[in-house]
Enzyme design. Structure first.
Site, mmCIF file in Angstrom:
data_model
loop_
_atom_site.group_PDB
_atom_site.id
_atom_site.type_symbol
_atom_site.label_atom_id
_atom_site.label_comp_id
_atom_site.label_asym_id
_atom_site.label_seq_id
_atom_site.Cartn_x
_atom_site.Cartn_y
_atom_site.Cartn_z
ATOM 1 N N GLY A 1 -4.991 -10.613 111.437
ATOM 2 C CA GLY A 1 -6.119 -11.143 112.205
ATOM 3 C C GLY A 1 -6.941 -12.064 111.333
ATOM 4 O O GLY A 1 -6.803 -12.087 110.111
ATOM 5 N N ASP B 1 2.922 -15.106 110.019
ATOM 6 C CA ASP B 1 1.558 -15.411 110.485
ATOM 7 C C ASP B 1 1.179 -16.836 110.113
ATOM 8 O O ASP B 1 0.160 -17.345 110.570
ATOM 9 C CB ASP B 1 0.539 -14.427 109.903
ATOM 10 C CG ASP B 1 0.618 -14.324 108.389
ATOM 11 O OD1 ASP B 1 1.712 -14.023 107.877
ATOM 12 O OD2 ASP B 1 -0.399 -14.558 107.718
ATOM 13 N N ARG C 1 -11.000 -14.238 107.558
ATOM 14 C CA ARG C 1 -11.962 -15.176 106.951
ATOM 15 C C ARG C 1 -11.987 -16.492 107.719
ATOM 16 O O ARG C 1 -12.357 -17.527 107.188
ATOM 17 C CB ARG C 1 -11.624 -15.432 105.498
ATOM 18 C CG ARG C 1 -10.240 -15.983 105.321
ATOM 19 C CD ARG C 1 -10.089 -16.664 104.015
ATOM 20 N NE ARG C 1 -8.683 -16.991 103.866
ATOM 21 C CZ ARG C 1 -8.193 -17.684 102.874
ATOM 22 N NH1 ARG C 1 -8.993 -18.128 101.946
ATOM 23 N NH2 ARG C 1 -6.917 -17.940 102.813
ATOM 24 N N ASP D 1 -13.917 -10.341 101.717
ATOM 25 C CA ASP D 1 -15.308 -10.763 101.920
ATOM 26 C C ASP D 1 -15.455 -11.840 102.994
ATOM 27 O O ASP D 1 -16.569 -12.259 103.303
ATOM 28 C CB ASP D 1 -15.912 -11.248 100.595
ATOM 29 C CG ASP D 1 -15.147 -12.431 100.005
ATOM 30 O OD1 ASP D 1 -14.188 -12.909 100.662
ATOM 31 O OD2 ASP D 1 -15.510 -12.888 98.906
HETATM 32 P P1 AMP Z 1 -3.654 -16.240 104.445
HETATM 33 O O1 AMP Z 1 -3.237 -16.003 103.037
HETATM 34 O O2 AMP Z 1 -4.778 -17.219 104.563
HETATM 35 O O3 AMP Z 1 -2.533 -16.537 105.367
HETATM 36 O O4 AMP Z 1 -4.291 -14.863 104.917
HETATM 37 C C1 AMP Z 1 -3.555 -13.700 105.146
HETATM 38 C C2 AMP Z 1 -4.480 -12.644 105.746
HETATM 39 O O5 AMP Z 1 -5.468 -12.226 104.799
HETATM 40 C C3 AMP Z 1 -5.240 -13.102 106.977
HETATM 41 O O6 AMP Z 1 -5.365 -12.024 107.864
HETATM 42 C C4 AMP Z 1 -6.575 -13.483 106.410
HETATM 43 O O7 AMP Z 1 -7.576 -13.443 107.369
HETATM 44 C C5 AMP Z 1 -6.774 -12.414 105.331
HETATM 45 N N1 AMP Z 1 -7.697 -12.865 104.271
HETATM 46 C C6 AMP Z 1 -7.412 -13.759 103.296
HETATM 47 N N2 AMP Z 1 -8.491 -13.942 102.501
HETATM 48 C C7 AMP Z 1 -9.474 -13.157 102.980
HETATM 49 C C8 AMP Z 1 -10.827 -12.898 102.601
HETATM 50 N N3 AMP Z 1 -11.395 -13.505 101.554
HETATM 51 N N4 AMP Z 1 -11.534 -12.027 103.349
HETATM 52 C C9 AMP Z 1 -10.976 -11.414 104.394
HETATM 53 N N5 AMP Z 1 -9.718 -11.603 104.811
HETATM 54 C C10 AMP Z 1 -8.961 -12.466 104.121
HETATM 55 MG MG MG Z 2 -2.519 -17.348 107.170
#
Ligand code: AMP
Ligand code: MG
Length: 490
Positions: free
Chosen positions: A97, A259, A100, A132
């Site tokens: 989900g 994702d 951020r 965060d």
């Molecule tokens: P991503 O690496 O951007 O594809 O993120 C993978 C998952 O980790 C997603 O669900 C993001 O929303 C979550 N996520 C990544 N960084 C953060 C953060 N700083 N705080 C909360 N969720 C995060």
């Molecule tokens: Mg992502």
């Protein structure tokens, strides 16, 4: 403090929100507002993109723009929400989900497209788990730069509208400055959105999402008898084109989790991505990809793997009979390698200036790639060199042999070298965002010097035109530089 006057200005720049996702059943998302931040300040604002979206950002003062693109003023008609999704990360299933990211809303452009406008780094959501919800300046500028470069290379991608500092620290392995990226996408529906519903055996939800994706992204499929099958097939076609386009510029996504595969066929989520310099199919830059799962040469196979995960979510709606559903899904998945190869061959033919299709073309292309691998040749400069007639491997008998074969092939189809090269200059960029230049731009920005960043943006913004704007951006990192490593910059 935000005054009434600020809000009316922010509202007057041309927003036309039509929020379709917010009208889906409530389990698809959670409504959430961006966090309040101390001292938002614009770092970069993409006025040219804003203009194509019908948004007159030039009317905004710096402080209005900062308030808007950090989520401090929510324009009228927006309906901010965090999307629910799941995904296979490095092969393992997880519920995820928007942890951020916050979808501000969907905006109708003057040319009739409906685009997601999303903040990344704008605070916690119910999906943040232990995170965060924030983002650091470096990774957000990196996404801005590389996504805009990809767009200029003609590769489908999400776009970047703005990066704004929050004026607040984010705590990683060290203290960094927080920032918010505003991302624009055809839609953020991803393979993982389907997986989220499938994990809960929500077959009705899958049906709704199939209809939503077709309506939003593939309206031409509305009359198809088997809509889920038509959608699977169309998504596979776009992914074949997309990954072929990546391969042709040496782009390594780095984190092709399900994702991060958008149904739209746009490149999404610029984390540890980077461009290959020396040609080597085993190239990996991501510090966490120890097995090389997402190496350059693996990308077509991983796209197929991700599509298989997508197909699995559709099984309950593909056909009334389970075996029939599996057979239909398998046909599309098995067809993918051939589909990818067709897309790749046709893109590679363009790179070599070939106007016709010949059975021996694959061997011709592989011959060049084999030589490049063996000679440790720079991927971008080799192709651009062929297009401009620059000296390449003139003292190398293996290269000369290949070159004769290529010239013979052009001659056989009646194409002169000159006219082939004219075409080739529109298919082979002179400039890509080279890793050492990206790092230089980001470390400059870290010290409030945006000059290197702006110069690089200018260079990658017109990658096919030779000119002064390319000065200094075409050379690979100096010999003996540290192997380049990228990090999942969260
Ligand atoms: P991503 O690496 O951007 O594809 O993120 C993978 C998952 O980790 C997603 O669900 C993001 O929303 C979550 N996520 C990544 N960084 C953060 C953060 N700083 N705080 C909360 N969720 C995060
Ligand atoms: Mg992502």
């Amino acid at each position: 403090m935000i005054s009434k006057q600020d809000a009316s200005l922010v509202n007057s720049i041309g927003w036309r929100f039509e929020n379709t996702y917010a009208r889906l059943p409530e389990y698809f998302f959670v409504r959430v507002q961006p966090a309040a931040v101390q001292a938002p300040a614009v770092v970069v604002l993409n006025h040219a993109l804003a203009k194509t979206l019908g948004l007159n950002t030039r009317r905004l003062s710096d402080s209005d723009a900062a308030a808007l693109f950090s989520g401090q003023i929510i324009p009228a008609g927006a309906d901010p929400l965090a999307q629910a999704y799941a995904g296979h990360q490095f092969g393992s299933f997880t519920m995820l989900g928007d942890g951020r990211a916050i979808l501000l809303g969907e905006h109708r452009t003057p040319d009739g497209r409906l685009v997601d406008v999303q903040f990344k780094g704008s605070g916690q959501t119910p999906f943040s788990r232990r995170g965060d919800g924030r983002a650091a300046l470096g990774p957000m500028l990196r996404e801005y730069l590389i996504s805009e470069a990809m767009h200029s290379l003609g590769i489908p991608t999400t776009r970047s509208l703005a990066v704004v500092l929050t004026g607040e620290p984010v705590y990683r392995d060290r203290v960094l400055r927080g920032a918010v990226l505003t991302r624009v996408a055809a839609s953020h529906v991803r393979v993982g959105t389907f997986e989220f519903l499938a994990a809960q055996q929500n077959v009705e939800g899958i049906r709704i999402l199939v209809a939503y994706a077709i309506d939003r992204l593939y309206p031409e499929l509305k009359e198809q008898r088997n809509q889920p099958l038509a959608l699977l097939d169309a998504v596979a076609a776009r992914q074949a084109e997309l990954v072929a386009a990546w391969q042709c510029v040496g782009f390594i996504h780095g984190v092709m989790n399900t994702d991060n595969m958008a149904l739209s066929g746009e490149t999404i989520d610029y984390g540890p991505c980077a461009f290959m310099d020396r040609y080597d199919p085993d190239t990996v830059f991501s510090s966490i990809d120890h097995m090389g799962r997402y190496a350059y040469g693996q990308q077509p196979r991983i796209a197929q793997w991700n599509l298989a995960k997508f197909a699995e979510t559709l099984l309950p709606v593909l056909a009334p009979d389970w075996d029939d559903a599996i057979a239909l899904a398998q046909e599309v998945i098995r067809e993918f390698p051939a589909r990818f190869e067709r897309a790749w061959l046709s893109a590679m033919r363009r790179k070599l200036g070939l106007a016709t299709n010949q059975p021996e073309d694959k061997a011709l292309i592989d011959g060049l790639l084999d030589w490049m691998h063996h000679a440790k040749a720079d991927f971008t400069n080799t192709f651009r060199g062929l297009a401009t007639g620059a000296a390449l491997g003139e003292n190398d008998e293996r290269f000369m042999q290949w070159h004769r074969q290529w010239s013979g092939r052009l001659q056989a189809e009646g194409t002169s070298l000159g006219s082939a090269q004219n075409r080739m200059r529109t298919a082979n960029p002179a400039v890509i965002p080279r890793n050492h230049k990206v790092e230089e731009a980001l470390s400059g920005a870290e010290m409030n010097n945006m000059e290197p960043m702006m110069a690089l943006l200018e260079a990658v913004g017109r990658p096919f035109e030779d000119g002064a704007h390319h000065g200094g951006f075409r050379e690979p990192a100096p010999e003996g530089a540290e192997p380049y490593q990228t990090f999942c910059g969260t």
